[in-house]
Design a protein around this motif. Structure first.
Motif, PDB file in Angstrom:
ATOM      1  N   MET A 150       1.476  -3.017 -14.935  1.00 26.47           N
ATOM      2  CA  MET A 150       2.121  -3.035 -13.649  1.00 26.47           C
ATOM      3  C   MET A 150       3.511  -3.609 -13.849  1.00 26.47           C
ATOM      4  N   PRO A 151       4.471  -3.194 -13.194  1.00 21.52           N
ATOM      5  CA  PRO A 151       4.524  -2.475 -11.928  1.00 21.52           C
ATOM      6  C   PRO A 151       4.397  -0.954 -12.086  1.00 21.52           C
ATOM      7  N   ASN A 152       3.892  -0.356 -11.019  1.00 19.54           N
ATOM      8  CA  ASN A 152       3.783   1.094 -10.912  1.00 19.54           C
ATOM      9  C   ASN A 152       4.679   1.547  -9.771  1.00 19.54           C
ATOM     10  N   GLU A 172       6.586   3.875  -3.341  1.00 24.02           N
ATOM     11  CA  GLU A 172       5.514   2.887  -3.280  1.00 24.02           C
ATOM     12  C   GLU A 172       5.510   2.132  -4.603  1.00 24.02           C
ATOM     13  N   LYS A 197       3.607  -0.850  -6.681  1.00 19.50           N
ATOM     14  CA  LYS A 197       2.447  -1.731  -6.804  1.00 19.50           C
ATOM     15  C   LYS A 197       2.730  -2.652  -7.978  1.00 19.50           C
ATOM     16  N   TYR A 198       2.541  -3.946  -7.763  1.00 23.03           N
ATOM     17  CA  TYR A 198       2.855  -4.900  -8.816  1.00 23.03           C
ATOM     18  C   TYR A 198       1.875  -6.067  -8.778  1.00 23.03           C
ATOM     19  N   ARG A 199       1.760  -6.716  -9.917  1.00 26.47           N
ATOM     20  CA  ARG A 199       0.915  -7.903 -10.034  1.00 26.47           C
ATOM     21  C   ARG A 199       1.693  -9.103  -9.507  1.00 26.47           C
ATOM     22  N   CYS A 206       6.548  -2.262  -1.076  1.00 23.12           N
ATOM     23  CA  CYS A 206       6.028  -2.964  -2.247  1.00 23.12           C
ATOM     24  C   CYS A 206       4.721  -3.659  -1.889  1.00 23.12           C
ATOM     25  N   PHE A 207       3.748  -3.516  -2.772  1.00 24.13           N
ATOM     26  CA  PHE A 207       2.427  -4.099  -2.551  1.00 24.13           C
ATOM     27  C   PHE A 207       2.064  -4.952  -3.751  1.00 24.13           C
ATOM     28  N   HIS A 212      -0.449  -7.481  -5.840  1.00 20.40           N
ATOM     29  CA  HIS A 212      -1.885  -7.673  -6.015  1.00 20.40           C
ATOM     30  C   HIS A 212      -2.132  -8.853  -6.942  1.00 20.40           C
TER      31      HIS A 212
END
Length: 108
Positions: A1-3, A59, A61-63, A96-97, A99
């Motif tokens: 990640m990131p994606n 979009e 997605k990242y830690r 941005c999400f 996780h």
């Protein structure tokens, strides 16, 4: 990640050269501002049939990490916004999400 997944109208997909430049800039933002390991950066372009809203959608997605603060994410999104406009000519909606590592389950 990131994606990073960039949804771009099929009829406005940029040239291969512009996509390569956009990929490079997105990679720099991920490894620089987000301090991601290069091998963990994924960037995908999806050609879509645009229905409504901004002409492009991104979009991310990242830690969650301690260094990925609100100000860091703001700087990342500003850089991403500038790069998308520069290399595609489009205005993108960016979401941005984050996780927590404990909620991620992955392979490969």
């Amino acid at each position: 990640m990131p994606n990073l997944t960039l949804f771009i109208p099929a009829e406005t997909i940029p040239s291969a050269a512009n996509l390569a430049s956009l990929t490079e800039r997105c990679t720099e933002l991920c490894t620089g501002i987000l301090q991601a390991v290069l091998e963990n950066v994924h960037i995908i372009y999806v050609a879509v049939h645009h229905g409504r809203g901004h002409p492009a959608y991104v979009e991310v997605k990242y830690r969650l990490e301690p260094n990925r603060t609100r100000s860091a994410m703001d700087a990342f999104m500003a850089g991403l916004d500038e790069a998308i406009t520069r290399y595609t000519g489009l205005t993108a909606r960016i979401r941005c999400f984050g996780h927590a590592a404990s909620t991620l389950h992955a392979r490969n």
